[in-house]
Write an enzyme that holds these catalytic residues in place. Structure first.
Site, short mmCIF file in Angstrom:
data_model
loop_
_atom_site.label_atom_id
_atom_site.label_comp_id
_atom_site.label_asym_id
_atom_site.label_seq_id
_atom_site.Cartn_x
_atom_site.Cartn_y
_atom_site.Cartn_z
CG ASP A 1 -3.89 12.11 15.48
OD1 ASP A 1 -4.51 12.45 14.33
OD2 ASP A 1 -3.71 11.17 15.92
CG HIS B 1 -5.94 8.29 14.36
ND1 HIS B 1 -5.42 9.52 14.24
CD2 HIS B 1 -6.30 7.94 13.08
CE1 HIS B 1 -5.21 9.58 12.90
NE2 HIS B 1 -5.67 8.48 12.19
N GLY C 1 -3.60 1.12 10.77
CA GLY C 1 -4.88 0.92 9.97
C GLY C 1 -5.95 1.27 11.02
NE ARG D 1 -2.37 14.77 10.10
CZ ARG D 1 -3.15 13.61 9.91
NH1 ARG D 1 -3.80 13.17 10.81
NH2 ARG D 1 -3.14 13.08 8.78
N GLY E 1 2.83 1.74 3.29
CA GLY E 1 3.77 0.70 3.27
C GLY E 1 5.14 1.28 2.30
N GLY F 1 0.82 -1.12 0.11
CA GLY F 1 -0.04 -0.09 0.04
C GLY F 1 0.81 1.16 0.20
N1 LIG Z 1 -3.28 6.15 12.37
C1 LIG Z 1 -2.97 7.02 11.34
O1 LIG Z 1 -2.51 8.10 11.68
C2 LIG Z 1 -2.96 6.61 10.03
C3 LIG Z 1 -2.64 7.51 8.92
C4 LIG Z 1 -2.83 7.25 7.77
C5 LIG Z 1 -3.52 6.21 7.37
N2 LIG Z 1 -3.97 5.28 8.21
C6 LIG Z 1 -4.63 4.16 7.77
O2 LIG Z 1 -3.83 3.13 7.51
C7 LIG Z 1 -4.23 2.13 6.52
C8 LIG Z 1 -3.47 1.95 5.26
O3 LIG Z 1 -3.43 3.16 4.46
P1 LIG Z 1 -2.83 3.07 2.99
O4 LIG Z 1 -2.94 4.23 2.67
O5 LIG Z 1 -1.37 2.34 2.89
O6 LIG Z 1 -3.92 2.27 2.24
P2 LIG Z 1 -3.60 1.44 0.88
O7 LIG Z 1 -4.88 1.20 0.44
O8 LIG Z 1 -2.63 2.28 0.03
O9 LIG Z 1 -2.94 0.09 1.33
C9 LIG Z 1 -3.59 -0.95 2.30
C10 LIG Z 1 -2.85 -2.30 1.92
O10 LIG Z 1 -3.30 -3.10 2.78
C11 LIG Z 1 -3.55 -4.29 2.21
N3 LIG Z 1 -4.34 -5.18 3.05
C12 LIG Z 1 -5.64 -5.21 2.83
N4 LIG Z 1 -5.96 -6.26 3.79
C13 LIG Z 1 -5.08 -6.81 4.35
C14 LIG Z 1 -4.79 -7.70 5.35
N5 LIG Z 1 -5.63 -8.43 5.68
N6 LIG Z 1 -3.55 -8.14 5.19
C15 LIG Z 1 -2.48 -7.55 4.83
N7 LIG Z 1 -2.51 -6.54 3.92
C16 LIG Z 1 -3.83 -6.25 3.90
C17 LIG Z 1 -3.93 -4.07 0.88
O11 LIG Z 1 -3.85 -4.95 -0.10
C18 LIG Z 1 -3.23 -2.79 0.54
O12 LIG Z 1 -2.24 -3.01 -0.27
C19 LIG Z 1 -5.96 2.72 6.19
O13 LIG Z 1 -6.62 1.98 7.19
C20 LIG Z 1 -5.72 4.34 6.66
O14 LIG Z 1 -7.06 4.70 7.04
C21 LIG Z 1 -3.80 5.70 9.56
O1 LIG Z 2 -7.87 10.44 8.10
C1 LIG Z 2 -7.73 9.63 7.78
O2 LIG Z 2 -8.56 8.47 7.18
C2 LIG Z 2 -6.32 8.67 7.16
C3 LIG Z 2 -5.50 8.93 8.74
O3 LIG Z 2 -5.97 8.53 9.79
C4 LIG Z 2 -5.11 10.40 8.73
O4 LIG Z 2 -5.36 10.66 9.91
O5 LIG Z 2 -4.39 11.07 7.99
#
Ligand SMILES: NC(=O)c1ccc[n+]([C@@H]2O[C@H](COP(=O)([O-])OP(=O)(O)OC[C@H]3O[C@@H](n4cnc5c(N)ncnc54)[C@H](O)[C@@H]3O)[C@@H](O)[C@H]2O)c1
Ligand SMILES: O=C(O)C[C@H](O)C(=O)O
Length: 325
Positions: free
Chosen positions: A160, A188, A131, A163, A18, A15
């Site tokens: 956060d 979050h 996630g 930010r 990643g 992703g």
């Molecule tokens: N906590 C935070 O501050 C924060 C910040 C940004 C994004 N996020 C979250 O992080 C997550 C990933 O974001 P992204 O932009 O990389 O998304 P993305 O869609 O680019 O990548 C997600 C990846 O996860 C893989 N995936 C799905 N299910 C899976 C599983 N069971 N096992 C292994 N891999 C799996 C998918 O194939 C994909 O490649 C999202 O839930 C997003 O909301 C959290």
């Molecule tokens: O807001 C989202 O859905 C992605 C991530 O949690 C963020 O804070 O940027």
């Protein structure tokens, strides 16, 4: 003698987060510039090929600290002997969704991964859930890992926190490094509470350096809704800044840190019900997060902490009803 490589597992490795994360881990920024790492990339079967492509690129960087890479769709193999698990793999929200809307879609991923961690990981395993909805996904994973100490499951509010630092630094026209004791409380999500009543700038309380209307009507909502603003602007959720925050969280957890923010299992401090994975002001000592104790919480902060904690309780009830914990 050369140090034994530390195994680090990244889920959702193909992703966007990643892609922003793996190269920094391999270069030594996650654990330290003298710690060799072995990477394990977990993906769903359809994305294994893409993850293999990323692994080829990692090879092509010839990182001196990277001792090996495996790519798999088998969670038991991915977490076998791992010391650091970054649970990133989950569907991101799109425009108009709140993170809570992802509970059902993503909640199902974290129970099986928690069990695979329980059954296979190294004794010193540390888990950071990225996630979304991150706090409750961390709770789900933890509840499926009864043999792992509960405090090893954490969720990311460091983005956060960063930010909040950046918004305040811009407002006060000071370098970010001059701001101390910033805190994010709670979930979050849009209910999170970025607290300026304990933050300090040049030894002064930050809340006293800004007017109350800015704090209430600009600062808090800007930080809390920054994720949505990024989605609106980029058409995709934050990736490089999220990866950066994940690096900050784990580096500090392992290597020690002064006051920062992390979502960790509550011990009941500050009226947050025990067991909820909630963001607190924390320090890292001897490889463990500790909640900063003894802070005075005034009525303004109390109301906001209670609101975000209430949301965490509602999410916990929702995943109980869905049979996820
Ligand atoms: N906590 C935070 O501050 C924060 C910040 C940004 C994004 N996020 C979250 O992080 C997550 C990933 O974001 P992204 O932009 O990389 O998304 P993305 O869609 O680019 O990548 C997600 C990846 O996860 C893989 N995936 C799905 N299910 C899976 C599983 N069971 N096992 C292994 N891999 C799996 C998918 O194939 C994909 O490649 C999202 O839930 C997003 O909301 C959290
Ligand atoms: O807001 C989202 O859905 C992605 C991530 O949690 C963020 O804070 O940027």
């Amino acid at each position: 003698m050369a140090q034994t490589p530390v195994k680090v597992t990244v889920t959702g490795a193909a992703g966007q987060i990643g892609y922003a994360l793996l190269f920094r881990i391999a270069s030594g920024q996650l654990l330290g510039a003298d710690v060799p790492v072995k990477l394990s990339l977990l993906e769903i079967p359809q994305a294994v090929k893409a993850a293999e492509g990323t692994a080829m690129e990692l090879d092509d960087c010839a990182f001196p600290l990277l001792s090996g890479i495996e790519v798999t769709d088998d969670a038991n193999a991915a977490f076998d002997g791992t010391s650091v698990a970054l649970l990133v793999g989950a569907r991101p929200r799109t425009k108009g969704m709140e993170r809570g809307d992802l509970l059902q879609a993503n909640g199902g991923i974290f129970g099986p991964q928690g069990k695979a961690i329980n059954d296979n990981a190294a004794d010193d395993i540390r888990v950071l859930v990225v996630g979304n909805p991150a706090n409750t996904n961390a709770l789900i994973a933890q509840q499926h890992a009864p043999d792992v100490p509960a405090e090893r499951f954490t969720a990311m509010t460091r983005l956060d926190h960063n930010r909040a630092l950046s918004q305040l630094a811009a407002k006060l026209q000071v370098p970010v490094g001059e701001i101390k004791k910033m805190t994010i409380w709670g979930n979050h999500s849009a209910t999170q509470y970025p607290d300026l009543f304990h933050a300090e700038v040049g030894g002064k309380i930050a809340a006293e350096l800004v007017d109350e209307a800015w704090l209430r009507d600009t600062f808090i909502p800007t930080v809390a809704k920054r994720g949505a603003a990024i989605i609106e602007a980029r058409g995709a959720s934050s990736a490089a800044s999220a990866a950066n925050a994940a690096i900050d969280h784990v580096f500090d957890w392992v290597n020690g840190a002064e006051w920062t923010s992390a979502a960790i299992p509550s011990d009941g401090s500050y009226g947050v019900p025990e067991g909820l994975i909630s963001s607190f002001p924390v320090v890292s000592r001897d490889g463990k997060w500790e909640i900063v104790q003894g802070l005075e919480i005034d009525a303004f902060s109390r109301e906001r902490i209670d609101a975000t904690v209430r949301e965490l309780e509602e999410e916990r009830s929702a995943v109980r009803e869905l049979g996820l914990i």
